[in-house]
Design an enzyme around this catalytic site. Sequence first.
Site, PDB file in Angstrom:
ATOM      1  N   ASP A   1      -9.096  44.641  16.902  1.00  0.00           N
ATOM      2  CA  ASP A   1     -10.320  44.815  17.678  1.00  0.00           C
ATOM      3  C   ASP A   1     -11.546  44.718  16.770  1.00  0.00           C
ATOM      4  O   ASP A   1     -12.498  43.977  17.046  1.00  0.00           O
ATOM      5  CB  ASP A   1     -10.265  46.178  18.377  1.00  0.00           C
ATOM      6  CG  ASP A   1     -11.336  46.340  19.444  1.00  0.00           C
ATOM      7  OD1 ASP A   1     -12.093  45.387  19.697  1.00  0.00           O
ATOM      8  OD2 ASP A   1     -11.406  47.433  20.046  1.00  0.00           O
TER       9      ASP A   1
ATOM     10  N   ASP B   1     -14.347  41.289  16.350  1.00  0.00           N
ATOM     11  CA  ASP B   1     -15.785  41.417  16.589  1.00  0.00           C
ATOM     12  C   ASP B   1     -16.583  41.039  15.348  1.00  0.00           C
ATOM     13  O   ASP B   1     -17.624  40.382  15.445  1.00  0.00           O
ATOM     14  CB  ASP B   1     -16.129  42.842  17.026  1.00  0.00           C
ATOM     15  CG  ASP B   1     -15.808  43.100  18.486  1.00  0.00           C
ATOM     16  OD1 ASP B   1     -15.200  42.221  19.132  1.00  0.00           O
ATOM     17  OD2 ASP B   1     -16.154  44.176  18.996  1.00  0.00           O
TER      18      ASP B   1
END
Length: 355
Positions: free
Chosen positions: A242, A246
């Site tokens: 995650d 990003d």
Amino acid sequence: MQRIAVIPGDGIGREVTAAARAVLDTVTTRHGIALDYDEFDWSCERYARDGAMMPPDGIARLRPYNAILLGAVGWPGVPDHVSLWGLLIPIRRAFRQYVNLRPIRVFPGVASPLRDARPGEVDFVVVRENVEGEYSEIGGRLNRGFPDELAVQEAVFTRAGVTRIADYAFTLARRRRSYLTSATKSNGIVHTLVFWDEVLAERAAGFPDVRCDAEHIDALAAKLVLQPQRFDVIVASNLFGDILSDLAAAVAGSIGIAPSANLDPTGAYPSMFEPVHGSAPDIAGQGVANPVGAVWSAAMMLDHLGHERAAADVLAAIESCLAAPETRTRDLGGTADTATVVAALRDRLSGPDRR
């Protein structure tokens, strides 16, 4: 006829989902593909009205579909853990979408904040384990409101879970440039991530043609910034994947163009496709949202459904639009609004396929 469940969600999710559907209409007409859509109003607005992000039978209602197209989830006044655990995460887990796939590219016309991140050189994929790891439901709170209050959150890594995400990542790397990087922190997290390393090493033996490195997450984050062009496929746990994806989207110039796929590679359940960005309440309703992340996610959906040529056409149209300021949104230094980008994408996709 393939059936698509559409969940626009909140904020700009509604705008970019409409944009993605418009582009899908054009490319599917060009290729003679039949898609049938049903839209669901599951969102924070529904939560405020009914006390739930989706109805009790929501998962059962989604089960017959071939794929799910999601816009964005989240809105002020509804805590993020409520919106995510009320919609997105239950769908991922009920449908065994254990792969979260996030491609990263630097496109011509989109300036990376890194001077050495050039178009054609930065092109990699983050393969994130999507249903276990650090995002488990095991844990709790004790002594709420007292000085000795505590919270416990258990990370769960299973042999089946690590094996299947490793095999998916190795197989993907074999189809690309045969280089896999595993994100770890086994020098400090001595149970779960030592186990992760052991299983990755076991699975690597079955892919002798794929070069495999293990990088500690802190060093890997630095190398993504310093040497983004070196990477091909990065496999990571739920939390690490995650965060890394990003960061990688920022390296590529904007989280607004980043897509993702939540995949059940077995095909037993529907997979779900969504842009990485959030609902962006600050610009919702202004018609300026960048639709590229949603459109690229829709292209990934087409590819997953077996329409590879249509997916490739959409990606080519995206690349063409991003190259010119008049067909880039303002967050990318362009002058276009959402509708202008959609019109440009559809224009590039209209007409017969002449290949």
